[in-house]
Design an enzyme around this catalytic site. Structure first.
Site, mmCIF file in Angstrom:
data_model
loop_
_atom_site.group_PDB
_atom_site.id
_atom_site.type_symbol
_atom_site.label_atom_id
_atom_site.label_comp_id
_atom_site.label_asym_id
_atom_site.label_seq_id
_atom_site.Cartn_x
_atom_site.Cartn_y
_atom_site.Cartn_z
ATOM 1 N N LYS A 162 2.704 9.567 8.243
ATOM 2 C CA LYS A 162 1.804 9.331 9.389
ATOM 3 C C LYS A 162 2.247 9.978 10.713
ATOM 4 O O LYS A 162 1.679 10.958 11.125
ATOM 5 C CB LYS A 162 1.560 7.839 9.539
ATOM 6 C CG LYS A 162 0.695 7.305 8.392
ATOM 7 C CD LYS A 162 0.128 5.955 8.665
ATOM 8 C CE LYS A 162 -1.014 5.615 7.732
ATOM 9 N NZ LYS A 162 -0.637 5.082 6.426
ATOM 10 N N ASP A 187 9.081 2.728 1.486
ATOM 11 C CA ASP A 187 7.914 3.452 1.969
ATOM 12 C C ASP A 187 7.822 3.234 3.480
ATOM 13 O O ASP A 187 7.385 2.190 3.945
ATOM 14 C CB ASP A 187 6.659 2.938 1.258
ATOM 15 C CG ASP A 187 5.400 3.645 1.734
ATOM 16 O OD1 ASP A 187 5.450 4.327 2.787
ATOM 17 O OD2 ASP A 187 4.354 3.497 1.072
ATOM 18 N N PHE A 196 0.850 -1.195 0.000
ATOM 19 C CA PHE A 196 0.000 0.000 0.000
ATOM 20 C C PHE A 196 0.882 1.240 0.000
ATOM 21 O O PHE A 196 1.760 1.379 0.848
ATOM 22 C CB PHE A 196 -0.935 0.031 1.215
ATOM 23 C CG PHE A 196 -1.882 1.191 1.160
ATOM 24 C CD1 PHE A 196 -2.999 1.152 0.342
ATOM 25 C CD2 PHE A 196 -1.637 2.349 1.892
ATOM 26 C CE1 PHE A 196 -3.865 2.239 0.258
ATOM 27 C CE2 PHE A 196 -2.499 3.439 1.813
ATOM 28 C CZ PHE A 196 -3.616 3.377 1.003
HETATM 29 C C1 LIG Z 1 -0.946 5.310 5.038
HETATM 30 C C2 LIG Z 1 0.080 4.903 4.074
HETATM 31 C C3 LIG Z 1 0.284 5.603 2.869
HETATM 32 C C4 LIG Z 1 -0.622 6.731 2.423
HETATM 33 O O1 LIG Z 1 -0.568 7.828 3.246
HETATM 34 P P1 LIG Z 1 -1.717 8.953 3.109
HETATM 35 O O2 LIG Z 1 -1.313 9.996 4.097
HETATM 36 O O3 LIG Z 1 -3.022 8.287 3.418
HETATM 37 O O4 LIG Z 1 -1.677 9.442 1.714
HETATM 38 C C5 LIG Z 1 1.327 5.207 2.059
HETATM 39 N N1 LIG Z 1 2.127 4.186 2.395
HETATM 40 C C6 LIG Z 1 1.970 3.485 3.533
HETATM 41 C C7 LIG Z 1 2.920 2.394 3.863
HETATM 42 C C8 LIG Z 1 0.933 3.801 4.403
HETATM 43 O O5 LIG Z 1 0.747 3.100 5.516
#
Ligand SMILES: *Cc1c(COP(=O)(O)O)cnc(C)c1O
Length: 405
Positions: A255, A226, A141
């Site tokens: 986050k 990420d 994700f």
């Molecule tokens: C939450 C998340 C995102 C997206 O972040 P947003 O602030 O919702 O755009 C991307 N990568 C990972 C691993 C995430 O947990």
């Protein structure tokens, strides 16, 4: 009409908000530390942390103090003008990591969008316009923009929005042979979460991460991590890559970076950043002084031995409470994750009950998350009080008892 005079409730959601969420049946109105209160005054213990965001709990006094003082000083300038909080936050992120250059955004998706564009742009400028293949992973994700859902490994999030960005290949996570089979000299980047969060709280193995690093080196590709969910202390280190003994080329964080205030960052090296020039990429809000001042305070607090070393002890308390619950109910097949990114995997007999358990937990006064249909996810404050963990776990046991009966 003044905002406070307009009565709103959970029902209002169904009438006014785009139906892309299905929020739980209460409306939080106040939070302090790891406790939250709803419109009726009912109290909850928060193991959800706003999805791994409120790493210092709700309304941490130091964050509130910065919010107030910066709020009375300067909020926004745009990137036509730089500002002190952004420069300080960038300097501190660089001092704390492998990185030498920072780009600020407002969300995880934006940081990843910048990272993927940079990886493509770097390959185009340094090698060839045909070096554009991105290797990513099933169940990954990376956010909800069209590029980030396309690199993400869940077609249900990317189908139905027209043609997707091309030259993105997905292979199974933690499967180095699968990566070897598709990587070539046209690959510009491998994109990976060190701990898959949304995809089920699944840590990468050390062999996998080290193998990805070696494959990137062999093929002049960039290793893009990420760390939007795994970063900022969540794993017990400031960034999860530190567990693996590797140096990434680009990482993204969001986050917990602002402790609840929207802000994100992409971190990279001077060499990779050097292909960029004014106008090639940008954002209006990114790096605004209000967000960066709050993130600077959050970083100052999180990046200390007290907070980082406290993560493992709290994890142990979670794991042992979950094991006790499992002895009683025989409901989990595995407790996995790293630090305070925890997943309790429902066994085959109880698979797909995750959402029921989330709802039952809310009824008992506990906020938890799911990650897919069969994993309960816990991403609490990194400074959650041991008494809150104990009380939250008692509520969790009651919720499970209700679901199973
Ligand atoms: C939450 C998340 C995102 C997206 O972040 P947003 O602030 O919702 O755009 C991307 N990568 C990972 C691993 C995430 O947990």
């Amino acid at each position: 009409m003044a905002a406070e005079n307009l009565a709103v409730s959970r029902e209002t959601f169904d009438n006014v908000i785009l139906p892309v969420y299905a929020p739980v049946q209460f409306v939080p109105v106040k939070g302090k530390g790891s406790r939250v209160w709803d419109q009726q005054g009912k109290e909850y213990i928060d193991f959800s942390g706003g999805i791994a965001v409120t790493a210092l709990g709700h309304c941490h006094p130091a964050l509130v103090e910065t919010l107030k003082s910066q709020g009375e000083t300067l909020w926004h300038t745009s990137n036509v003008f730089t500002n002190e909080p952004a420069l300080r936050l960038a300097s501190k992120l660089i001092a704390a990591t492998f990185a030498e250059r920072v780009f600020f955004g407002n969300s995880g998706a934006e940081a990843n969008e910048a990272a993927f564009k940079l990886a493509r742009y770097y390959a185009c400028k340094k090698h060839s316009p045909f070096k554009s293949k991105i290797i990513a992973f099933h169940n990954a994700f990376h956010g909800r923009t069209l590029f980030t859902v396309s690199v993400g490994g869940q077609p249900k999030y990317s189908d139905g929005f027209g043609p997707k960005p091309a030259d993105i290949v997905h292979v199974p996570f933690n499967d180095l042979a699968a990566v070897k089979a598709v990587i070539d000299d046209h690959t510009c980047a491998i994109v990976v979460e060190p701990i898959q969060g949304e995809g089920g709280v699944m840590p990468a193995t050390p062999e996998f991460m080290q193998g990805l690093r070696a494959l990137c080196d062999q093929h002049n590709a960039l290793l893009v991590l990420d760390e939007v969910q795994s970063g900022m202390g969540r794993s017990g280190k400031l960034f999860a890559y530190e567990h693996y003994g590797i140096k990434p080329d680009i990482i993204t964080t969001a986050k917990a970076l602002g402790g609840g205030f929207p802000v994100s960052a992409m971190l990279t090296t001077h060499e990779i950043a050097s292909v960029m020039a004014p106008g090639v990429h940008g954002t209006t809000y990114g790096g605004n002084p209000l967000a960066c001042a709050i993130a600077e305070t959050a970083l100052d607090i999180i990046n200390t031995p007290e907070v980082l070393n406290g993560v493992d002890a709290r994890r142990e308390q979670f794991v042992s409470a979950l094991q006790k619950i499992n002895e009683q109910f025989d409901i989990f097949s595995e407790i996995r994750g790293k630090g305070l990114l925890l997943g309790a995997v429902l066994n085959a007999q109880h698979a797909s009950k995750a959402r029921d358990i989330l709802n039952a937990s809310a009824a008992e006064g506990l906020m938890v998350l799911t990650a897919g249909s069969d994993v309960i996810r816990f991403v609490p404050s990194l400074v959650i009080e041991p008494t809150d963990i104990a009380e939250g776990m008692a509520r969790f046991a009651r919720a499970i008892a209700k679901v199973l009966n």
